[in-house]
Design a protein around this motif. Structure first.
Motif, short mmCIF file in Angstrom:
data_model
loop_
_atom_site.label_atom_id
_atom_site.label_comp_id
_atom_site.label_asym_id
_atom_site.label_seq_id
_atom_site.Cartn_x
_atom_site.Cartn_y
_atom_site.Cartn_z
N ASP A 8 0.66 -1.20 -0.04
CA ASP A 8 -0.04 0.19 0.15
C ASP A 8 0.92 1.04 0.18
OD1 ASP A 8 -2.70 -1.13 0.53
OD2 ASP A 8 -1.40 -2.19 1.84
N ALA A 9 1.99 1.34 0.60
CA ALA A 9 2.97 2.05 0.45
C ALA A 9 4.50 2.03 0.27
CB ALA A 9 2.79 3.06 1.96
N ILE A 10 5.14 2.72 -0.40
CA ILE A 10 6.72 2.55 -0.44
C ILE A 10 7.44 3.51 -0.06
CG2 ILE A 10 8.55 1.86 -2.19
CD1 ILE A 10 6.59 0.03 -3.65
N CYS A 11 8.17 3.38 0.82
CA CYS A 11 8.96 4.63 1.44
C CYS A 11 10.64 4.27 1.38
CB CYS A 11 8.69 4.72 2.97
SG CYS A 11 6.98 4.92 3.09
N THR A 12 11.32 5.31 0.86
CA THR A 12 12.75 5.05 0.83
C THR A 12 13.50 6.09 1.50
OG1 THR A 12 12.97 6.75 -1.13
CG2 THR A 12 12.51 4.38 -1.65
N ALA A 13 14.67 5.80 2.07
CA ALA A 13 15.52 6.91 3.02
C ALA A 13 15.67 7.94 2.51
CB ALA A 13 16.44 5.92 3.43
N SER A 14 15.88 8.01 1.20
CA SER A 14 15.96 9.23 0.27
C SER A 14 14.97 10.33 0.51
CB SER A 14 16.14 9.14 -1.15
OG SER A 14 15.38 8.55 -2.00
N GLU A 15 13.96 9.76 0.64
CA GLU A 15 12.40 10.78 1.06
C GLU A 15 12.59 11.38 2.03
OE1 GLU A 15 8.42 9.09 -0.27
OE2 GLU A 15 9.48 7.26 -0.13
#
Length: 213
Positions: free
Chosen positions: A132-139
């Motif tokens: 449902d969500a994809i989060c990266t450290a660069s965000e």
């Protein structure tokens, strides 16, 4: 301990993916090209960093003429084929994700991997659509030594951190997630084996294989 999370958050490298050997090969190629020996504890130092942080750290550590952007591109060029074609999932990880999704669970990725690598890897295994969500450290502009990426994942899912369960193999990530009240399952990986006893102590529970779940 009985845990009933409302959402599940997963790291990729070393947790869902058998991919840490890829990064060892990337490092070997990078240092060999420059005729430099890999510094002691290098992998342990960068393992919780996001891509940008690791590039800046490497440039400064070795006093390299390359820009951080050039270093990141070199790493990407070396790794992208492996993530598109060769990286396998850990045993039973895919089955576990599918079972959670079938129960209606909310799922997210929280990873230090750049999008250029995580996207083809998730598509390769047919699980991109599961999340449902994809989060990266660069965000969030920092690695997992800080809890920002886990806060973002919970926010994207619309679930308070205290009602989320994180799966991660890195000690720094386990500590960060626990600092915001998130529940944590430590996942064994050979690259973080030296921290396994501490991970088991801090996490709510820990597994060697998703088969246990």
């Amino acid at each position: 301990m009985h845990i009933s999370p409302k959402a599940y958050i997963f790291d990729l490298d070393g947790t869902l993916f058998e991919s840490m050997d890829v990064w060892s090969k990337v490092d070997d190629a990078f240092f060999e090209k420059r005729g430099i020996s890999r510094p002691d504890n290098y992998f342990e130092k960068i393992i919780a960093m996001h891509f940008d942080e690791a590039a800046v750290y490497t440039k400064n550590l070795l006093d390299l003429p390359d820009s951080p952007e050039a270093i990141m591109q070199e790493w990407l060029d070396t790794a992208i084929d492996a993530y598109s074609n060769d990286v396998d999932m850990k045993p039973y990880a895919r089955e576990y994700l599918i079972a959670l999704k079938a129960k209606g669970a909310k799922l997210a990725v929280a990873t230090s991997l750049p999008t250029e690598l995580l996207t083809p890897a998730l598509h390769k295994h047919g699980i991109y659509h599961i999340f449902d969500a994809i989060c990266t450290a660069s965000e969030v502009g920092c690695g997992k030594t800080k809890p920002d990426i886990f806060v973002l994942a919970a926010k994207k899912l619309g679930i308070p951190p205290k009602d989320c369960l994180l799966y991660d193999d890195i000690l720094a990530a386990v500590k960060s997630a626990k600092s915001i009240g998130m529940k944590v399952c430590g996942v064994y990986d050979k690259t973080s084996a030296m921290h396994w006893d501490e991970i088991k102590e801090i996490a709510d529970f820990a597994i060697h294989s998703f088969k246990e779940l």
